[in-house]
Design an enzyme around this catalytic site. Structure first.
Site, PDB file in Angstrom:
ATOM      1  N   HIS A  55      -3.476   7.367   2.537  1.00 15.58           N
ATOM      2  CA  HIS A  55      -3.831   6.051   2.017  1.00 15.58           C
ATOM      3  C   HIS A  55      -5.262   5.738   2.455  1.00 15.58           C
ATOM      4  CE1 HIS A  55      -3.942   1.918   1.037  1.00 15.58           C
ATOM      5  NE2 HIS A  55      -3.733   1.459   2.254  1.00 15.58           N
ATOM      6  N   ASN A  95      -9.974  -0.156  -0.281  1.00 12.78           N
ATOM      7  CA  ASN A  95      -8.519  -0.101  -0.247  1.00 12.78           C
ATOM      8  C   ASN A  95      -7.963  -0.632  -1.576  1.00 12.78           C
ATOM      9  OD1 ASN A  95      -5.799  -0.402   0.235  1.00 12.78           O
ATOM     10  ND2 ASN A  95      -6.049  -1.311   2.268  1.00 12.78           N
ATOM     11  N   CYS A 101       0.821  -1.231   0.000  1.00  9.25           N
ATOM     12  CA  CYS A 101       0.000   0.000   0.000  1.00  9.25           C
ATOM     13  C   CYS A 101       0.850   1.274   0.000  1.00  9.25           C
ATOM     14  CB  CYS A 101      -0.944   0.011   1.192  1.00  9.25           C
ATOM     15  SG  CYS A 101      -2.081  -1.378   1.179  1.00  9.25           S
TER      16      CYS A 101
HETATM   17  O1  UT7 Z   1      -3.789  -1.047   3.666  1.00  9.64           O
HETATM   18  C1  UT7 Z   1      -2.944  -1.713   4.546  1.00  9.64           C
HETATM   19  C2  UT7 Z   1      -3.338  -1.527   5.899  1.00  9.64           C
HETATM   20  N1  UT7 Z   1      -4.596  -2.174   6.193  1.00  9.64           N
HETATM   21  C3  UT7 Z   1      -5.341  -1.623   7.090  1.00  9.64           C
HETATM   22  O2  UT7 Z   1      -4.977  -0.570   7.526  1.00  9.64           O
HETATM   23  C4  UT7 Z   1      -6.543  -2.344   7.620  1.00  9.64           C
HETATM   24  C5  UT7 Z   1      -6.483  -2.258   9.107  1.00  9.64           C
HETATM   25  N2  UT7 Z   1      -7.561  -2.900   9.825  1.00  9.64           N
HETATM   26  C6  UT7 Z   1      -8.834  -2.461   9.771  1.00  9.64           C
HETATM   27  O3  UT7 Z   1      -9.189  -1.605   9.000  1.00  9.64           O
HETATM   28  C7  UT7 Z   1      -9.779  -3.024  10.787  1.00  9.64           C
HETATM   29  O4  UT7 Z   1      -9.067  -3.735  11.771  1.00  9.64           O
HETATM   30  C8  UT7 Z   1     -10.883  -3.930  10.175  1.00  9.64           C
HETATM   31  C9  UT7 Z   1     -11.871  -3.111   9.412  1.00  9.64           C
HETATM   32  C10 UT7 Z   1     -10.240  -4.985   9.302  1.00  9.64           C
HETATM   33  C11 UT7 Z   1     -11.637  -4.628  11.317  1.00  9.64           C
HETATM   34  O5  UT7 Z   1     -12.170  -3.673  12.220  1.00  9.64           O
HETATM   35  P1  UT7 Z   1     -11.960  -3.849  13.788  1.00  9.64           P
HETATM   36  O6  UT7 Z   1     -12.665  -2.745  14.421  1.00  9.64           O
HETATM   37  O7  UT7 Z   1     -10.472  -3.944  14.038  1.00  9.64           O
HETATM   38  O8  UT7 Z   1     -12.717  -5.189  14.078  1.00  9.64           O
HETATM   39  P2  UT7 Z   1     -12.151  -6.546  14.694  1.00  9.64           P
HETATM   40  O9  UT7 Z   1     -11.178  -7.198  13.763  1.00  9.64           O
HETATM   41  O10 UT7 Z   1     -11.694  -6.283  16.093  1.00  9.64           O
HETATM   42  O11 UT7 Z   1     -13.495  -7.406  14.719  1.00  9.64           O
HETATM   43  C12 UT7 Z   1     -14.624  -6.970  15.462  1.00  9.64           C
HETATM   44  C13 UT7 Z   1     -15.752  -7.963  15.208  1.00  9.64           C
HETATM   45  C14 UT7 Z   1     -15.301  -9.437  15.350  1.00  9.64           C
HETATM   46  O12 UT7 Z   1     -16.359 -10.146  15.971  1.00  9.64           O
HETATM   47  P3  UT7 Z   1     -16.280 -10.511  17.549  1.00  9.64           P
HETATM   48  O13 UT7 Z   1     -15.045 -11.322  17.698  1.00  9.64           O
HETATM   49  O14 UT7 Z   1     -16.230  -9.197  18.247  1.00  9.64           O
HETATM   50  O15 UT7 Z   1     -17.542 -11.272  17.740  1.00  9.64           O
HETATM   51  C15 UT7 Z   1     -15.155  -9.881  13.916  1.00  9.64           C
HETATM   52  O16 UT7 Z   1     -15.358 -11.273  13.773  1.00  9.64           O
HETATM   53  O17 UT7 Z   1     -16.238  -7.827  13.876  1.00  9.64           O
HETATM   54  C16 UT7 Z   1     -16.264  -9.111  13.247  1.00  9.64           C
HETATM   55  N3  UT7 Z   1     -16.060  -8.941  11.802  1.00  9.64           N
HETATM   56  C17 UT7 Z   1     -17.070  -8.718  10.950  1.00  9.64           C
HETATM   57  N4  UT7 Z   1     -18.392  -8.599  11.137  1.00  9.64           N
HETATM   58  C18 UT7 Z   1     -19.152  -8.347  10.042  1.00  9.64           C
HETATM   59  C19 UT7 Z   1     -14.897  -8.963  11.111  1.00  9.64           C
HETATM   60  N5  UT7 Z   1     -15.143  -8.760   9.803  1.00  9.64           N
HETATM   61  C20 UT7 Z   1     -16.475  -8.606   9.679  1.00  9.64           C
HETATM   62  C21 UT7 Z   1     -17.332  -8.359   8.578  1.00  9.64           C
HETATM   63  N6  UT7 Z   1     -18.651  -8.227   8.802  1.00  9.64           N
HETATM   64  N7  UT7 Z   1     -16.848  -8.213   7.330  1.00  9.64           N
END
Ligand code: UT7
Length: 322
Positions: free
Chosen positions: A249, A279, A113
């Site tokens: 980004h 992204n 990225c």
């Molecule tokens: O470009 C390179 C760099 N990349 C990035 O910068 C991406 C960085 N990461 C992110 O943008 C975020 O971490 C995400 C958007 C990927 C995830 O958001 P988060 O607030 O960190 O959520 P999390 O991973 O802590 O997950 C929270 C909950 C989980 O459920 P439980 O364990 O709380 O029951 C996940 O299983 O959200 C769940 N979850 C989803 N729910 C619905 C994860 N993906 C999804 C989904 N739809 N697509």
């Protein structure tokens, strides 16, 4: 003093659109979750047979036209991509041929990225040292090809696209400074754990897909981008208030807002396109830059801060006067 000045920009998104509602039909997710946690509403997906070079060509032609440059004016071609058309030749060589540019250096940069920011920093050094006068720099990706469309952790995040910039030597600023970093100890947090030297047979069998420990990447992105803002301003003896536009980004609106808060930058001076295409990795920064230049928000003479963070980890920034 010789500077590297942006002469023109271009962007291209493939025609096919995949909305959050479409994804609701594919994995256990919801439009509300995706919008709330990422800010993404839709993403563009390359058609069957449409390659990274196809997207790069469209963006490059638009940038050349905006800059008023012909093929023979360009003496350096750099393509930032994680999703090249072929193992070799580089996508930059394929693009060079498409555009009728011959003989100049052409190569790809792989910094995921952060690739476009890396390419911009490299082109700046070529121009400042007199090795090039006019460079075509493209960030282009078909990330959809390395997404596991059954993995809701990643498939809602990424999209395809290309952004391009023509830069040229100028006595006026120009790129003021660029700052490039990497730390391979974080490789396992965001990766496609397949490749050529680890075995084509395994690649054919298991495929190659993005794997991400999203929450850990998120936290690192926020702190690292905060640090690079400070590094860039300190290096130039500038204040937060000297920046007119943040062009970040486009990975997640919450990461973008955290960096804007760090800069005390109101959101109407932050270019946000993540809602429109998710992204797009190396294409994200030049797509955002092109959008805000074309719609007239960014004006000549304004100070822009470009920044990115990605797999590697890699991260970087470029401060420039447009
Ligand atoms: O470009 C390179 C760099 N990349 C990035 O910068 C991406 C960085 N990461 C992110 O943008 C975020 O971490 C995400 C958007 C990927 C995830 O958001 P988060 O607030 O960190 O959520 P999390 O991973 O802590 O997950 C929270 C909950 C989980 O459920 P439980 O364990 O709380 O029951 C996940 O299983 O959200 C769940 N979850 C989803 N729910 C619905 C994860 N993906 C999804 C989904 N739809 N697509």
């Amino acid at each position: 003093m010789k500077y590297t000045r942006i002469a023109g920009t271009g962007g291209f998104l493939p025609e096919k659109v995949l909305t959050n509602h479409d994804l609701e039909e594919m994995v256990d997710t919801s439009n509300e979750w995706i919008v709330d946690r990422t800010g993404i509403c839709k993403r563009h997906i390359a058609a069957d047979g449409e390659t990274t070079c196809d997207l790069a060509e469209q963006a490059a032609r638009r940038a050349m036209s905006a800059a008023g440059k012909e093929a023979h004016d360009i003496d350096l071609v750099i393509v930032a991509t994680t999703t090249p058309d072929q193992i070799f030749p580089s996508t930059a060589c394929l693009l060079q041929q498409r555009l009728g540019i011959h003989g100049c250096a052409a190569f790809d940069v792989q910094a995921v990225c952060t690739g476009f920011v890396y390419a911009l920093g490299i082109a700046d050094k070529f121009i400042k040292t007199g090795s090039a006068r006019c460079a075509l720099i493209v960030g282009a990706e078909t990330l959809s090809r390395i997404i596991d469309w059954s993995d809701r952790d990643t498939c809602v995040l990424f999209g395809d696209g290309a952004g391009a910039v023509i830069v040229e030597a100028s006595s006026e600023p120009g790129i003021i400074s660029s700052h490039l970093h990497a730390d391979g100890k974080y490789a396992g947090l965001l990766q496609v754990p397949a490749g050529i030297s680890s075995g084509l047979a395994q690649l054919a069998e298991s495929g190659a897909f993005v794997e991400m420990r999203g929450n850990e990447v998120f936290k690192m992105a926020v702190t690292t981008l905060g640090r690079i803002v400070d590094e860039t301003l300190d290096h130039n003896g500038m204040n937060k208030s000297d920046i007119d536009w943040l062009i970040p980004h486009q990975a997640n609106i919450r990461i973008i807002k955290a960096t804007a808060r760090k800069l005390r930058m109101p959101m109407d001076h932050v270019v946000v396109t993540v809602d429109e295409h998710g992204n797009t990795s190396a294409a994200s920064v030049p797509l955002a830059l092109d959008k805000a230049i074309r719609d007239g928000r960014i004006k000549r003479g304004e100070i822009l801060l470009l920044e990115a963070f990605g797999g590697g980890f890699t991260w970087g920034s470029a401060l420039l006067k447009y």
